[in-house]
Design a protein around this motif. Structure first.
Motif, PDB file in Angstrom:
ATOM      1  N   LEU A  42      22.407  -2.003  -5.249  1.00  0.00           N
ATOM      2  CA  LEU A  42      21.353  -1.960  -4.241  1.00  0.00           C
ATOM      3  C   LEU A  42      21.972  -1.524  -2.924  1.00  0.00           C
ATOM      4  CD1 LEU A  42      20.888  -5.581  -3.052  1.00  0.00           C
ATOM      5  CD2 LEU A  42      21.685  -5.207  -5.370  1.00  0.00           C
ATOM      6  N   THR A  43      21.134  -1.125  -2.011  1.00  0.00           N
ATOM      7  CA  THR A  43      21.622  -0.772  -0.683  1.00  0.00           C
ATOM      8  C   THR A  43      21.243  -1.897   0.269  1.00  0.00           C
ATOM      9  OG1 THR A  43      21.336   1.571  -1.165  1.00  0.00           O
ATOM     10  CG2 THR A  43      21.565   0.952   1.148  1.00  0.00           C
ATOM     11  N   PRO A  48      23.641   2.905  10.185  1.00  0.00           N
ATOM     12  CA  PRO A  48      25.069   3.135   9.925  1.00  0.00           C
ATOM     13  C   PRO A  48      25.761   1.961   9.232  1.00  0.00           C
ATOM     14  CG  PRO A  48      24.616   2.946  12.304  1.00  0.00           C
ATOM     15  CD  PRO A  48      23.299   2.953  11.607  1.00  0.00           C
ATOM     16  N   ASP A  49      25.172   0.766   9.307  1.00  0.00           N
ATOM     17  CA  ASP A  49      25.799  -0.388   8.667  1.00  0.00           C
ATOM     18  C   ASP A  49      25.402  -0.543   7.199  1.00  0.00           C
ATOM     19  OD1 ASP A  49      27.161  -1.089  10.928  1.00  0.00           O
ATOM     20  OD2 ASP A  49      25.589  -2.442  11.660  1.00  0.00           O
ATOM     21  N   ALA A  50      24.463   0.268   6.739  1.00  0.00           N
ATOM     22  CA  ALA A  50      24.010   0.135   5.351  1.00  0.00           C
ATOM     23  C   ALA A  50      25.183   0.348   4.408  1.00  0.00           C
ATOM     24  CB  ALA A  50      22.907   1.148   5.065  1.00  0.00           C
ATOM     25  N   HIS A  51      25.223  -0.448   3.361  1.00  0.00           N
ATOM     26  CA  HIS A  51      26.285  -0.267   2.373  1.00  0.00           C
ATOM     27  C   HIS A  51      25.769  -0.639   0.992  1.00  0.00           C
ATOM     28  CE1 HIS A  51      27.101  -4.608   1.769  1.00  0.00           C
ATOM     29  NE2 HIS A  51      26.733  -4.714   3.025  1.00  0.00           N
ATOM     30  N   PRO A  52      26.354  -0.039  -0.035  1.00  0.00           N
ATOM     31  CA  PRO A  52      25.955  -0.402  -1.391  1.00  0.00           C
ATOM     32  C   PRO A  52      26.558  -1.745  -1.790  1.00  0.00           C
ATOM     33  CG  PRO A  52      27.618   1.351  -1.430  1.00  0.00           C
ATOM     34  CD  PRO A  52      27.378   1.009   0.004  1.00  0.00           C
ATOM     35  N   LEU A  53      25.901  -2.423  -2.692  1.00  0.00           N
ATOM     36  CA  LEU A  53      26.427  -3.664  -3.266  1.00  0.00           C
ATOM     37  C   LEU A  53      26.143  -3.608  -4.766  1.00  0.00           C
ATOM     38  CD1 LEU A  53      27.749  -6.416  -2.491  1.00  0.00           C
ATOM     39  CD2 LEU A  53      25.442  -7.368  -2.408  1.00  0.00           C
TER      40      LEU A  53
END
Lengths: 231, 231
Positions: A42-43, A48-53
């Motif tokens: 998921l994202t 800019p702080d978004a990251h996948p997990l």
């Protein structure tokens, strides 16, 4: 169950190794029936702080489920941090079985044999209680087939504490590698050994917990262990 | 190798099951040394069309690598569609081993035993040729320990065709579940069996490909198969 061939979209089409893509929907369902762990991506966040997990989780697949292409069920605590995120957007569920090591005649051609399904989509929160109970039973039976039928019913409290998500199996792809290495001619001519080592997940004997010593191992648990031991 | 305890950030801290988090860095490295497949999560696209993508891949971990906390190496074709995306942002690499099935006395408490590492960060493109060759050899040796030392050197063309990425092992967490079910007292009192079924990945005999029939199986391949058969 739909028997339509898999029709991956651009999003689920490999840019490399397209020849390893498999279009038979039956092969997808066979993998989904055999594996026991899904990796859910998921994202988290935005900008800019978004990251996948990516988190490992139990799952169950129902080829006859109500979603387009059948349903892939995931579950979790309603208190899980990732739940609102998952429901707000798209997820990618990848289910992989490692089938072997491929020892090539060069480092470059070393590889692995595997089957891997990638499913993309927007999950639906399962709110119908009949479907929810059925999905939870399928998740139990994915681990130990037939186990859910031997257990007491789910309680109201348990159902309220558990969220069940359904993902359509419509946008799904399957990639398979099998067999030995694909080596370069000069390396073959040099007489180096090349081949593969099959791998499989096997079960040991069931281990009763301290409170179950003396209670016979149930038939479905014994059958599951035996089936995974004998392959 | 740093021996600092794992200090997960908010991003790698479980919101549920915190008691299953393991802080020993040695336990992380033991898992990374044992497993053979990583699931790499990335975010593809931007804005409302952005979606996660999770792909299985080979990897190698070097606790003494030059990155903060050691280095996790991934590799791929320079032509891979995901490569520019990975280099532009953050990735999540999750490495999971399934250690057992947990058959509880209720559906609610069914579970699995596992070890799972989650590593988050911004990958670095490995451009130094010495490090690149070493990383590629580590990826080969992750599959068959000692194999890289028996093979011809990588060619210029192979190195140019391959991208190697390094991810710091700084922002990493480890979650472990082991043992039997955690059941409710009334279900235990009812005399239902509860326990677990250990699972392990085992190897069969090495299979020579058609061009290697008659060539003795190399010692490192035989040793790898034997080590995975005997556990």
């Amino acid at each position: 169950m739909t028997t339509a061939a898999l029709s991956p979209t651009d999003r689920t089409t490999a840019t490399r190794g397209r020849h390893r893509m498999v279009a038979e929907r039956a092969a997808l369902h066979a993998l989904l029936a055999e594996a026991m762990v899904a990796h859910v991506g998921l994202t988290v966040g935005s900008g800019p702080d978004a990251h996948p997990l990516v988190l490992p989780t139990a799952y169950a697949a129902d080829p006859d489920g109500p979603d387009d292409g059948g349903s892939l069920y995931l579950h979790g605590s309603v208190a899980a941090g990732w739940l609102p995120t998952v429901l707000a957007g798209q997820v990618c569920v990848t289910i992989t079985l490692l089938d072997g090591l491929v020892a090539a005649r060069s480092g470059f051609h070393h590889s692995a044999n595997y089957r891997s399904a990638v499913v993309l989509g927007r999950p639906r929160l399962v709110e119908d209680e009949v479907e929810k109970v059925r999905a939870l039973d399928l998740v139990v039976d994915q681990v130990v087939p037939g186990r859910s039928g031997t257990l007491r019913p789910h309680t109201r409290k348990e159902l309220a504490a558990t969220a069940v998500l359904a993902l359509p199996l419509a946008e799904a792809s399957l990639k398979v590698r099998a067999g030995g290495p694909v080596d370069d001619e000069p390396d073959i001519a040099a007489g180096v050994w090349g081949g593969h080592v099959p791998l499989r997940l096997v079960a040991g004997e069931p281990v009763a917990d301290a409170d179950a010593v003396g209670v016979p191992v149930p038939a479905e648990v014994a059958a599951r262990a035996a089936a995974l031991a004998a392959r």
